[in-house]
Design a protein around this motif. Structure first.
Motif, PDB file in Angstrom:
ATOM      1  N   GLU A  43       0.826  -1.212   0.000  1.00  0.00           N
ATOM      2  CA  GLU A  43       0.000   0.000   0.000  1.00  0.00           C
ATOM      3  C   GLU A  43       0.863   1.266   0.000  1.00  0.00           C
ATOM      4  OE1 GLU A  43      -3.357   0.392  -0.259  1.00  0.00           O
ATOM      5  OE2 GLU A  43      -3.386  -1.752  -0.672  1.00  0.00           O
ATOM      6  N   LEU A  45       3.559   1.717  -1.589  1.00  0.00           N
ATOM      7  CA  LEU A  45       4.018   1.965  -2.954  1.00  0.00           C
ATOM      8  C   LEU A  45       2.875   2.284  -3.922  1.00  0.00           C
ATOM      9  CD1 LEU A  45       6.747  -0.793  -3.164  1.00  0.00           C
ATOM     10  CD2 LEU A  45       7.051   1.649  -2.752  1.00  0.00           C
ATOM     11  N   ARG A  46       1.651   2.119  -3.486  1.00  0.00           N
ATOM     12  CA  ARG A  46       0.493   2.412  -4.332  1.00  0.00           C
ATOM     13  C   ARG A  46       0.262   3.917  -4.369  1.00  0.00           C
ATOM     14  NH1 ARG A  46      -5.195   0.658  -2.313  1.00  0.00           N
ATOM     15  NH2 ARG A  46      -6.320   2.276  -3.408  1.00  0.00           N
ATOM     16  N   GLN A  47       0.608   4.523  -5.476  1.00  0.00           N
ATOM     17  CA  GLN A  47       0.516   5.976  -5.598  1.00  0.00           C
ATOM     18  C   GLN A  47      -0.666   6.361  -6.475  1.00  0.00           C
ATOM     19  OE1 GLN A  47       4.266   7.472  -6.943  1.00  0.00           O
ATOM     20  NE2 GLN A  47       5.395   6.348  -5.404  1.00  0.00           N
ATOM     21  N   GLU A  48      -1.847   6.107  -5.958  1.00  0.00           N
ATOM     22  CA  GLU A  48      -3.039   6.429  -6.719  1.00  0.00           C
ATOM     23  C   GLU A  48      -4.135   6.920  -5.787  1.00  0.00           C
ATOM     24  OE1 GLU A  48      -4.908   1.980  -7.066  1.00  0.00           O
ATOM     25  OE2 GLU A  48      -3.376   2.565  -8.488  1.00  0.00           O
ATOM     26  N   TYR A  49      -5.100   7.571  -6.384  1.00  0.00           N
ATOM     27  CA  TYR A  49      -6.220   8.106  -5.628  1.00  0.00           C
ATOM     28  C   TYR A  49      -6.911   6.989  -4.847  1.00  0.00           C
ATOM     29  CZ  TYR A  49     -10.582  10.420  -4.558  1.00  0.00           C
ATOM     30  OH  TYR A  49     -11.651  10.962  -3.891  1.00  0.00           O
ATOM     31  N   GLY A  51      -5.671   5.472  -2.171  1.00  0.00           N
ATOM     32  CA  GLY A  51      -4.736   4.681  -1.388  1.00  0.00           C
ATOM     33  C   GLY A  51      -4.597   5.255   0.014  1.00  0.00           C
ATOM     34  N   PHE A  53      -2.092   6.151   1.614  1.00  0.00           N
ATOM     35  CA  PHE A  53      -1.060   7.180   1.727  1.00  0.00           C
ATOM     36  C   PHE A  53      -1.266   8.299   0.710  1.00  0.00           C
ATOM     37  CE2 PHE A  53       0.730   3.280   3.417  1.00  0.00           C
ATOM     38  CZ  PHE A  53       1.125   3.713   4.672  1.00  0.00           C
ATOM     39  N   TRP A  54      -2.473   8.413   0.180  1.00  0.00           N
ATOM     40  CA  TRP A  54      -2.778   9.439  -0.827  1.00  0.00           C
ATOM     41  C   TRP A  54      -2.997  10.797  -0.168  1.00  0.00           C
ATOM     42  CZ3 TRP A  54      -1.854  10.112  -5.627  1.00  0.00           C
ATOM     43  CH2 TRP A  54      -2.507  11.102  -6.342  1.00  0.00           C
ATOM     44  N   GLY A  58      -2.593  13.651  -2.985  1.00  0.00           N
ATOM     45  CA  GLY A  58      -1.255  13.077  -3.035  1.00  0.00           C
ATOM     46  C   GLY A  58      -0.225  13.774  -2.166  1.00  0.00           C
ATOM     47  N   HIS A  60       0.796  14.990   1.779  1.00  0.00           N
ATOM     48  CA  HIS A  60       0.532  14.938   3.219  1.00  0.00           C
ATOM     49  C   HIS A  60       1.013  16.262   3.803  1.00  0.00           C
ATOM     50  CE1 HIS A  60       1.053  12.892   7.337  1.00  0.00           C
ATOM     51  NE2 HIS A  60      -0.194  13.267   7.165  1.00  0.00           N
TER      52      HIS A  60
END
Length: 122
Positions: A43, A45-49, A51, A53-54, A58, A60
């Motif tokens: 999760e 490494l998942r760089q998408e809407y 996620g 950690f989005w 994108g 924080h």
């Protein structure tokens, strides 16, 4: 005869590296502590809407604010061959850039993620 390195020389710029790296490391380590070192690697490494950690588009923002705040504080305490921050100059050239940048970034990040609840309690 010694000469001061030019502001563009590697020797001169390495003194300013701490202005960014100290606060960045503080944010990363504080995040590890807040999350109790529990990350889902896939999760992360998942760089998408959508996620975990989005965050907000994108970004924080508590991390950005902590990094910038720590960097600015660090800049006031840095002493290099071509720049001395105002607080370092007032303290007679004492360079507390790393200590001040790390402390302020860690405190700002910890407080902001707690108040805004952007990092889930694990």
């Amino acid at each position: 005869m010694t000469t001061n390195p030019s502001p563009a020389s590697p020797a001169a710029l390495e003194g300013l590296v701490v202005v960014v790296t100290g606060p960045a490391m503080a944010v990363a380590v504080t995040d590890l502590v807040v999350r109790r070192n529990r990350y889902n690697g896939a999760e992360l490494l998942r760089q998408e809407y959508g996620g975990p950690f989005w965050y907000h588009r994108g970004v924080h923002w508590p991390g950005v604010v902590a990094l910038v705040t720590g960097g600015l504080v660090s800049l006031t305490w840095v002493t290099t061959s071509f720049y001395t921050g105002p607080l370092a100059r007032a303290a007679g050239g004492v360079d507390l850039a790393i200590v001040s940048g790390v402390a302020v970034s860690a405190l700002v990040y910890w407080a902001s993620v707690r108040v805004l609840r952007t990092v889930p309690r694990l």
